[in-house]
Design an enzyme around this catalytic site. Structure first.
Site: not given
Ligand code: PMP
Length: 307
Positions: A159
């Site tokens: 991320k």
């Molecule tokens: N995909 C992307 C590109 C994201 O930025 C996020 C947010 N973190 C998610 C999916 C969802 O991930 P999470 O459930 O861990 O927040």
């Protein structure tokens, strides 16, 4: 969504006043996007504020840092304690936490100085991400002309701040075209995810969600929903999906830390059969709300209590 300041931010082991949590304009993370971050939610529960799946988020932060060759110099335990102490000091009953690992200023050029790694964690109150209307009636999605970064373009599992521009381009285009969010496809045409959320579709009572091999960020909310759904006896298949499969789904919903679980009303102006929040989506959304607010004993291990 404007930020409401709190009293303090954790920076490299110290709590500093919100206004003094500054970085230099020449930080290479600003110029070249070399940084990794997390988004985490804390919820009000009967036993006070609790952070949902804090260690999993911080583990992903450290994994993202590892992919980008950064050693934050803080253990998972230390970052966990810093996050909880931050919530104690801010006094927030619920909110959003934003840890970030980045580079301090001192060198310039696209070769990052990997000895200047810094870490900070901020928290603030944060409400609905897509808005009440989208939450209740379902969001309107459009397939973006911006593709999800391929696995050898930018590492999808990490991320990172730089990679996020890909999502932002898709989101801004979708908003300007009058939609709530964008669905992004892989270079080979499979559905990957929304700009900051994973996608699930329901067809004949079975849940389908794109696999990690389709360049998604494997969301922690996605994992939560897969676990809850399977515990409820539902079948969940992780498999590649085409855009037309979404058009003809009975139901679809998005999952993510910021937006939580939001039903999909339509994709590219094609209303889904459920035309809003379908029964499976509703059942999972209610279960999710019980879990994050500590009302379901079985999943209390996912909560880190602040007090
Ligand atoms: N995909 C992307 C590109 C994201 O930025 C996020 C947010 N973190 C998610 C999916 C969802 O991930 P999470 O459930 O861990 O927040």
């Amino acid at each position: 969504m404007r930020l409401t300041p709190t009293n303090t931010i954790w920076m490299n082991g110290e709590f500093v006043p919100w206004e003094e949590a500054r970085v230099h304009v020449l930080t290479p993370s600003l110029h070249y996007g070399w940084g990794v971050y997390e988004g985490i939610r804390a919820y009000a529960t009967a036993d006070g504020p609790a952070v949902f799946r804090l260690r999993e988020h911080l583990k992903r932060l450290l994994d993202s840092a590892h992919v980008y060759l950064m050693d934050p110099g803080h253990t998972l335990d230390r970052l966990t304690e810093a996050s909880l102490e931050l919530l104690r000091r801010t006094g927030l009953e619920s909110g959003y936490l934003r840890p970030i690992v980045y580079l301090d200023y001192g060198t310039m050029g696209i070769t990052p100085d990997l000895d200047s790694v810094r870490t900070s964690i901020a928290a603030w109150a944060w409400g609905s991400y897509l808005g009440e209307k989208a939450e209740q009636e379902g969001c309107r999605l459009t397939v973006s002309s911006w593709q999800r970064n391929g696995a050898n373009t930018l590492p999808p599992l990490a991320k990172s701040t730089g990679a996020c521009v890909n999502s932002s381009l898709a989101k801004v285009a979708a908003l300007r075209a009058g939609y709530d969010d964008a669905l992004m496809l892989t270079p080979s045409g499979h559905v990957a995810e929304a700009s900051a959320a994973n996608l699930f579709v329901v067809r004949d009572g079975v849940l389908h969600t794109p696999p990690v091999s389709d360049y998604i960020l494997p969301g922690i909310t996605r994992d939560t929903i897969i676990t809850i759904a399977r515990d409820q006896g539902l079948t969940v298949e992780e498999r590649s999906l085409t855009r037309s499969e979404i058009y003809v789904a009975d139901e679809a919903f998005l999952t993510g830390t910021a937006l939580e679980l939001v039903p999909v009303a339509s994709v590219d102006d094609r209303p889904l059969a459920s035309a809003g929040c379908g029964p499976v989506t509703k059942q999972l959304r209610e279960a999710f709300q019980d879990v994050v607010h500590g009302r379901d004993e079985r999943y209390r291990g996912w909560l880190s209590y602040v007090r």
